[in-house]
Motif scaffolding. Structure first.
Motif, mmCIF file in Angstrom:
data_model
loop_
_atom_site.group_PDB
_atom_site.id
_atom_site.type_symbol
_atom_site.label_atom_id
_atom_site.label_comp_id
_atom_site.label_asym_id
_atom_site.label_seq_id
_atom_site.Cartn_x
_atom_site.Cartn_y
_atom_site.Cartn_z
ATOM 1 N N GLU A 293 122.216 -67.008 72.772
ATOM 2 C CA GLU A 293 122.204 -67.506 71.416
ATOM 3 C C GLU A 293 121.854 -66.389 70.446
ATOM 4 O O GLU A 293 121.162 -65.445 70.783
ATOM 5 N N ASN A 294 122.333 -66.543 69.209
ATOM 6 C CA ASN A 294 122.020 -65.557 68.183
ATOM 7 C C ASN A 294 120.528 -65.397 67.981
ATOM 8 O O ASN A 294 120.049 -64.321 67.683
ATOM 9 N N THR A 295 119.773 -66.458 68.136
ATOM 10 C CA THR A 295 118.347 -66.387 67.866
ATOM 11 C C THR A 295 117.588 -65.603 68.925
ATOM 12 O O THR A 295 116.499 -65.130 68.655
ATOM 13 N N LYS A 296 118.143 -65.435 70.104
ATOM 14 C CA LYS A 296 117.439 -64.692 71.145
ATOM 15 C C LYS A 296 117.191 -63.247 70.714
ATOM 16 O O LYS A 296 116.111 -62.706 70.932
ATOM 17 N N ASP B 160 124.231 -57.139 70.993
ATOM 18 C CA ASP B 160 125.088 -58.321 71.151
ATOM 19 C C ASP B 160 125.082 -59.163 69.881
ATOM 20 O O ASP B 160 126.118 -59.652 69.433
ATOM 21 N N TYR B 161 123.907 -59.339 69.300
ATOM 22 C CA TYR B 161 123.771 -60.109 68.069
ATOM 23 C C TYR B 161 124.591 -59.467 66.939
ATOM 24 O O TYR B 161 125.334 -60.141 66.234
ATOM 25 N N GLU B 162 124.447 -58.171 66.791
ATOM 26 C CA GLU B 162 125.171 -57.471 65.728
ATOM 27 C C GLU B 162 126.679 -57.556 65.942
ATOM 28 O O GLU B 162 127.431 -57.727 64.982
ATOM 29 N N GLN C 295 132.031 -62.671 63.442
ATOM 30 C CA GLN C 295 132.021 -63.847 62.599
ATOM 31 C C GLN C 295 132.476 -63.543 61.180
ATOM 32 O O GLN C 295 133.033 -64.400 60.506
ATOM 33 N N THR C 296 132.259 -62.308 60.738
ATOM 34 C CA THR C 296 132.678 -61.949 59.392
ATOM 35 C C THR C 296 134.147 -61.524 59.366
ATOM 36 O O THR C 296 134.715 -61.380 58.294
#
Length: 74
Positions: A2-5, A63-65, A71-72
């Motif tokens: 998840e993004n929050t991780k 991974d988040y970045e 997404q953009t």
């Protein structure tokens, strides 16, 4: 993952490193990772130079970045 991780592996406090985002449990700014990578360092070198940072933290942040960029649409 998840993004929050990735965000759980970071922290920011006004009285710690001038309020910069740091890897949780360290005083290592997140910007240090990107600056070192930009200058040609490998992740292994970064981890050697900043032993308080865990590989899982770096990988989660990258991974988040990547997901943010996807997404953009850029």
């Amino acid at each position: 993952m998840e993004n929050t991780k990735a965000l759980d592996m970071l922290e920011r406090h006004p009285d710690k490193v001038s309020g910069a985002w740091v890897f949780k449990g360290t005083r290592v700014p997140v910007s240090a990772l990107f600056e070192n990578l930009k200058d040609g360092a490998s992740i292994d070198q970064f981890l050697e130079w900043f032993p308080g940072v865990a590989r899982a933290q770096v990988e989660a942040l990258l991974d988040y970045e990547l997901r943010q960029l996807e997404q953009t649409g850029r």
